[in-house]
Design an enzyme around this catalytic site. Structure first.
Site, short mmCIF file in Angstrom:
data_model
loop_
_atom_site.label_atom_id
_atom_site.label_comp_id
_atom_site.label_asym_id
_atom_site.label_seq_id
_atom_site.Cartn_x
_atom_site.Cartn_y
_atom_site.Cartn_z
N ASP A 135 1.04 -5.88 -0.66
CA ASP A 135 0.70 -4.42 -0.85
C ASP A 135 -0.41 -4.03 0.54
O ASP A 135 -0.99 -4.57 0.29
CB ASP A 135 0.92 -3.86 -2.00
C1 NOJ Z 1 1.25 1.43 -1.62
C2 NOJ Z 1 2.66 1.08 -2.77
O1 NOJ Z 1 2.45 -0.03 -3.09
C3 NOJ Z 1 3.97 0.06 -1.63
O2 NOJ Z 1 4.68 0.15 -2.49
C4 NOJ Z 1 4.96 0.19 -0.62
O3 NOJ Z 1 5.14 0.39 0.20
C5 NOJ Z 1 2.69 0.89 0.57
N1 NOJ Z 1 2.46 1.70 -0.48
C6 NOJ Z 1 3.33 1.32 1.61
O4 NOJ Z 1 3.35 2.92 1.81
#
Ligand code: NOJ
Length: 888
Positions: free
Chosen positions: A380
Site C-alpha cells: 500500500d
Molecule cells: C492508500 C489506500 O489504502 C489504497 O487502498 C489505495 O489504493 C492507495 N492509497 C492508492 O490510492
C-alpha cells in the site's frame, strides 16, 4: 490451482527443505542497523537504530495462544527447528559478508545474506475435464454455474515462461526498476512503473468502484451494495464493466477489489468491501475479479491483511490467532487467488507485531505458499518499511518513494546494492520481476493494442495528457440494475410500499437532494456531505460524470401520476419538516451516515464513524415527520449498520428502505423499487443491531501515532451474526434479512454427495479428509482442486406463493458438529431465483470439502470436523425454512 499429484511432489520437495527459517515469526524486537553481522549468529541484530524512537517498536512477542505457529524467540537458528511446517523454504541465510547501505528502513528482518529459490509455477497438467476447465482470465467460466471453478494453471505457466524469457536480457538495474514505483505524482496514475526498453511501464489506478480521477467514467455502486444484491451475475457484470472502463483509460492494474471484513461496524472503509461474512465477501471478490480480468485489466486484492479500522491504521497491530485468520480474513483472498488474481496489496498495519508488508508468514507462508498465488505483491502507499521486505515476500514498492516526495526508495538503488553486496540474492529480484511481468502477460497487456494511459490523475486540466476518453458505454443501465437489486426492504406495514399513485408526496431531508452548492464532485475524494450520499470518502472513490438524486427522479415519476410533489431539505428545522409532512399521502424521509479513509476527516469523523447514529439530525427528523404523518417511509443511505431504535417501532413509520451506497443512479433505482417497477430482493450483508454494544468487536480508540496500538481480535471466529447467534442476542435486522412484495415457500430438501471420486492422489486425499486426517501442505494446498471440487449438492424447491413476480435469495447455513468450535451457523451458499406468481423452481447449491472444513492449526491444513454436520436453508441467517443432516 493445480493437480494434487503435483502438489504431493511439491510437498515432498518442501519437506526436504524444512530446515528453512520462518521470518514471519520474527517480532520487531529491534530495528537493526545495517551493520555487518556475524553470519553464524543471525539473530544477533539486536541494536536499535538511533534515529528510530523506541516507542514505535511493536511488542516483542504475542502470547503463544494468539499464534500457535509463532515461536518464542526471534533467533533465526531456533526458528528453523521450531517451525518446519508452513515455512517457505525459499529464504535461507548464507554466509557471505555484506556492506553498509543507506536506506535499510525500520525493520525487524535481519540484514544478513540469504539464498532464494522461487516458488514453483503451477502444473500444466490437463485439468479435470468438465469440472475445472483450463481457463484464460479472458474466458472465465460462466457465472451461471458457480461450481465450475476455473483452472488458470496453464495460463500462469505460459505467462511465467514469457516473463522469464523477457528478463533474460535485462540488467539487474532494469529488473529492480520494474519493482520500484517512480514516486508520488511522478506519473499520470496514482502508481507508475517506468518503461524499460520495449516494456511500456505500468499504470496503477484506484478504485474499487470505478476509475478514480478520470472524467467520462462511471461511478458504480459501492462493493457493499454489490454484495447486498447477493446476485453473482451482477457482481460479475459490475466487474466486467469496471474492468472495461479501466482498460479504456489505459490502466494496467486497477487497485481493487477491496475485501476486508467489516469486523467493526464503525470501520471507515467497510463500504469498499463486500460485507461481514467471509463466504459472501469471497463470492464478491471472486466474481468481481473474474469480471475485471476478463475485460483485460489486472485486479488487485487489498488490503492484505487484517486491516479493519482507520484509527492508527499505520501503527496498529492486529493480533489474531491462526485459525481465525485462515477461516475469516484469508477466505476472500483465497477465493481471489482461485479467480486467477494478478496482484495483491499488503496493508499498512502490523499483523501480530510484524508489518503486513514485511510479514513472511502472511506473504510467503500463506499467500504464495498455501494459496499458491502466482502474481505479485505491491505495498500500500508507503506501507513498506525496509529493503529487506523483498525477502519476506514484497514484490513491488508503491508509489516508490519512502514518503511523499522523499526522493528516496527502499527498492531502486538500495535493492540493487543489497543484491550487489550479497544480502539479497539476484534470484529473488528475478522472481519479483517475473511475477510482475507474468501478471502483465497473463492479461495479454503485452498486446500492442492495449490502450495507452490517456488521462492524468494529478493534472486533469492538462490538455496535453488528458484525452477525455468516454468509457461509460451503457454502464449507467447496469448501475441502475445493481442499485435496485441492492435495495433492502426492512419494514413494510400493510403494504405501504409499493406506492400506489399517491395524490400528495413529499421528500424530506437533505439526503434526498442534489448537492446544492457545487455539483457531485464538490469535495475532493468525496470528503464532505452535501445532498444525497452515494459513496463514502477516500481513495476508493471516483468522479461522478452525473448523479441522479432522489429529488430529480421522484419528481419525474410523480408527474406521470399527476401527483402533487413537494420537498423540504432543511434537516435541522424540525418544525418546518413536520409541517411539510402534514396532509401528505406519504412522506419519505432520507437519512444518511458517512465514513471513509482516515486521511480525510468529515464532521469530526477521522475515517471511522464516531458512532452508529444517523447524521444530520436524522433520528429527530424521522420522529418529527412521523409525529404528523401516519405514512412515513424512511430511506437510509448509509455506509454500514445504523442503530434504528429511536424510531423503528414508531407506528407511523410504515416502511424502511435500506439503500446503502448506490452510486450515480440512486434516484432512479429508488423510484423503481418504491413504485414497484422492481420487487426488492436485496439482503443485508451485515447485522443491524439494537445497540452498538451488541456487536462482537468495537473500534479500538486511542493511540498517538507513535506507539503501536495493539488490537486483539478476541471475538475470533464470532464475527457479526456468528456472535449474535452464539450469544443469543436478538438483532434488529439479522444478516441476510430482506423483505419482498411477494412471498416464497420452501420445500423438498435433498442432500446428496457428489458422485465423483478423484483419481490417484486426489482420491487418497479425499479418503484421508473423510477419515478426519490432516490434509497436505505445500504450494497451493489451500486452493487445490480436491478440496474445492463440489462434494455435496443441496437441492430444494421454492415457490412464489403471492401475486407479484419476485426474486428470492435462498441461503444455505452450515451447522458444524458440536465440539468443532464453530459458530452456530455459517453461510456456505446462496443463489437468486426469479419467480412469477405461483411459479416454482427447483434450486441446487453445492458445497465443497473446503466449505465443510476447519483450519487445523496443529497440522496447518484443512480438516473435516468429526461428528454430525447439519444445515439449514432459508431466507436469512435466522429465518430457516428447511433443515437436514449431511451423511459424510
Ligand atoms: C492508500 C489506500 O489504502 C489504497 O487502498 C489505495 O489504493 C492507495 N492509497 C492508492 O490510492
Amino acid at each position: 490451482m493445480r493437480s494434487s499429484a503435483v502438489l504431493i511432489l511439491l510437498v515432498a520437495a518442501r519437506a526436504s527443505a524444512s530446515a528453512a527459517p520462518s521470518l514471519s515469526t520474527l517480532s520487531l524486537s529491534s530495528f537493526p542497523l545495517p551493520s555487518p553481522l556475524s553470519p553464524t549468529h543471525p539473530g544477533a541484530s539486536s541494536s536499535s537504530s538511533p534515529s528510530t524512537p523506541l516507542s514505535r517498536l511493536p511488542p516483542t512477542l504475542l502470547p503463544q495462544s494468539l499464534s500457535p505457529s509463532m515461536p518464542s524467540t526471534s533467533n533465526l537458528a531456533s526458528l528453523s527447528s521450531s517451525r518446519s511446517n508452513n515455512s517457505p523454504p525459499s529464504v535461507l541465510p548464507t554466509t557471505t559478508s555484506i556492506r553498509v547501505l543507506t536506506e535499510p528502513g525500520p525493520s525487524g528482518i535481519p540484514i544478513i545474506p540469504y539464498t532464494f529459490a522461487a516458488f514453483p509455477s503451477p502444473s500444466s497438467e490437463p485439468p479435470i475435464q468438465g469440472v475445472y476447465p483450463a481457463s484464460s482470465p479472458k474466458l472465465p467460466p460462466p457465472v451461471e454455474i458457480p461450481a465450475l471453478a476455473p483452472d488458470f494453471a496453464l495460463a500462469w505457466t505460459r505467462a511465467h515462461q514469457k516473463a522469464k524469457a523477457k528478463i533474460e536480457s535485462w540488467s539487474l538495474e532494469e529488473k529492480v526498476n520494474i519493482t520500484t514505483g517512480v514516486g508520488w505524482e511522478n506519473g499520470r496514475c496514482v502508481g507508475n512503473i517506468a518503461p524499460i526498453g520495449d516494456f511500456p511501464g505500468l499504470c496503477l489506478e484506484d478504485a474499487p468502484l470505478g476509475v478514480r480521477f478520470a472524467d467520462f467514467a462511471t461511478v458504480f455502486p459501492a462493493a457493499i451494495n454489490a454484495a447486498s444484491t447477493w446476485k453473482r451475475s451482477l457482481l460479475r457484470a459490475r466487474g466486467v464493466a469496471m474492468g472495461k472502463e479501466h482498460v479504456g483509460k489505459g490502466v494496467n492494474i486497477a487497485l481493487g477489489p477491496m475485501m476486508n471484513i467489516g469486523r467493526v461496524a464503525q470501520g471507515g472503509r467497510n463500504w469498499e468491501g463486500f460485507g461481514a461474512d467471509p463466504f459472501l465477501a469471497g463470492v464478491g471478490a471472486y466474481e468481481t475479479i473474474l469480471g475485471m480480468q476478463s475485460a483485460g485489466v489486472q485486479a488487485c486484492a487489498k488490503h492484505y491483511i487484517d486491516s479493519e479500522q482507520e484509527n492508527q491504521r499505520k501503527v496498529e497491530s492486529s493480533n489474531i490467532d491462526d485459525r481465525t485468520r485462515h477461516e475469516i480474513y484469508v477466505a476472500p483472498f483465497l477465493r481471489s487467488v482461485m479467480a486467477g488474481l494478478a496482484s495483491v496489496m499488503c496493508s499498512f498495519n502490523l499483523v501480530n507485531g510484524t508489518y503486513a508488508c514485511e510479514n513472511n508468514n502472511t506473504l510467503n507462508g500463506i499467500l504464495k505458499n498455501e494459496l499458491g498465488f502466482q502474481g505479485f505483491v505491491m505495498s500500500d502507499w508507503h506501507a513498506q518499511h525496509s529493503t529487506m521486505s523483498a525477502m519476506t515476500g514484497l514484490d513491488m514498492t508503491m508509489p516508490g518513494d519512502i514518503f511523499f516526495f522523499s526522493n528516496t526508495t527502499y527498492f531502486g538503488t538500495n535493492l540493487t546494492a543489497y543484491v550487489q553486496n550479497g544480502t539479497i540474492p539476484e534470484a529473488r529480484v528475478d522472481d519479483m520481476a517475473t511475477r510482475i511481468l507474468a501478471s502483465w502477460y497473463l492479461l495479454g497487456q503485452d498486446s500492442p493494442n492495449y490502450p495507452k494511459t490517456n488521462f492524468n490523475a494529478f493534472l486533469p486540466l492538462d490538455e496535453a495528457t488528458n484525452e477525455h476518453v468516454d468509457v461509460q458505454d451503457n454502464h449507467g443501465e447496469l448501475v441502475r440494475e445493481i442499485d435496485r437489486s441492492s435495495v433492502v426492504l426492512l419494514k413494510n406495514v400493510n403494504d405501504a410500499l409499493p406506492l400506489k399513485k399517491p395524490r400528495k408526496l413529499v421528500l424530506i431531508g437533505s439526503d434526498a437532494a442534489p448537492a446544492h452548492i457545487a455539483g457531485p464532485n464538490e469535495f475532493s475524494d468525496q470528503g464532505g456531505v452535501d445532498g444525497v450520499l452515494t459513496i463514502g470518502w477516500g481513495s476508493g472513490t471516483a468522479w461522478f460524470t452525473y448523479k441522479i438524486s432522489p429529488y430529480e427522479a421522484f419528481q419525474a415519476r410523480a408527474r406521470i401520476d399527476h401527483t402533487s410533489f413537494s420537498w423540504f431539505f432543511d434537516d435541522f428545522n424540525l418544525v418546518g419538516a413536520a409541517t411539510a409532512a402534514v396532509e401528505q399521502d406519504v412522506a419519505i424521509v432520507f437519512l444518511q451516515s458517512d465514513s471513509g479513509e482516515g486521511y480525510i476527516t468529515v464532521d469530526g469523523n477521522v475515517g471511522d464513524r464516531n458512532n452508529l447514529t444517523a447524521w444530520l439530525n436524522g433520528d429527530a427528523l424521522v420522529q418529527a415527520v412521523a409525529s404528523q404523518n401516519n405514512n412515513t417511509v424512511v430511506v437510509v443511505n448509509s455506509v454500514g449498520p445504523l442503530i434504528l431504535e429511536p424510531w423503528i417501532d414508531h407506528p407511523n413509520v410504515t416502511a424502511v428502505v435500506w439503500a446503502g451506497l448506490e452510486g450515480a443512479e440512486t434516484g432512479n433505482a429508488l423510484v423503481d423499487v418504491i413504485y414497484g417497477a422492481v420487487n426488492p430482493s436485496g439482503r443485508l450483508p451485515y447485522t443491524i443491531a439494537k445497540s452498538p454494544q451488541d456487536y462482537p468487536a468495537q473500534l479500538a480508540l486511542g493511540g498517538n501515532g507513535e506507539e503501536i496500538l495493539n488490537i486483539t481480535y478476541l471475538e475470533g471466529l464470532f464475527v457479526d451474526y456468528r456472535h449474535f447467534d452464539a450469544a443469543n442476542i436478538t438483532p434488529r435486522f439479522e444478516f441476510g434479512f430482506g423483505m419482498s412484495y411477494t412471498e416464497f415457500e420452501y420445500s423438498d430438501l435433498n442432500l446428496v454427495p457428489v458422485e465423483y471420486i478423484g483419481e490417484g492422489q486426489d482420491g487418497q486425499l479425499e479418503a484421508n479428509w473423510l477419515a478426519g486426517k490432516p490434509g497436505p501442505q505445500g504450494v497451493g494446498s489451500s486452493t487445490a482442486l480436491w478440496l474445492h471440487r463440489p462434494a455435496f449438492t443441496v437441492s430444494f424447491t421454492i415457490q412464489n406463493t403471492a401475486h407479484v413476480a419476485g426474486t428470492e435469495i435462498p441461503q444455505v447455513y452450515l451447522h458444524f458438529p458440536v465440539g468443532a468450535g464453530e459458530p452456530p451457523s455459517v453461510l456456505r451458499g446462496f443463489t437468486d431465483v426469479e419467480l412469477q406468481p405461483g411459479e416454482e423452481k427447483s434450486v441446487s447449491v453445492t458445497l465443497s470439502r473446503y466449505d465443510l472444513s476447519v483450519w487445523d492449526v496443529r497440522s496447518q491444513s484443512w480438516m473435516r470436523a468429526l461428528g454430525t454436520y447439519s444445515l439449514s436453508v432459508g431466507a436469512s441467517s435466522r429465518d430457516f425454512r428447511l433443515k437436514g443432516t449431511l451423511s459424510l
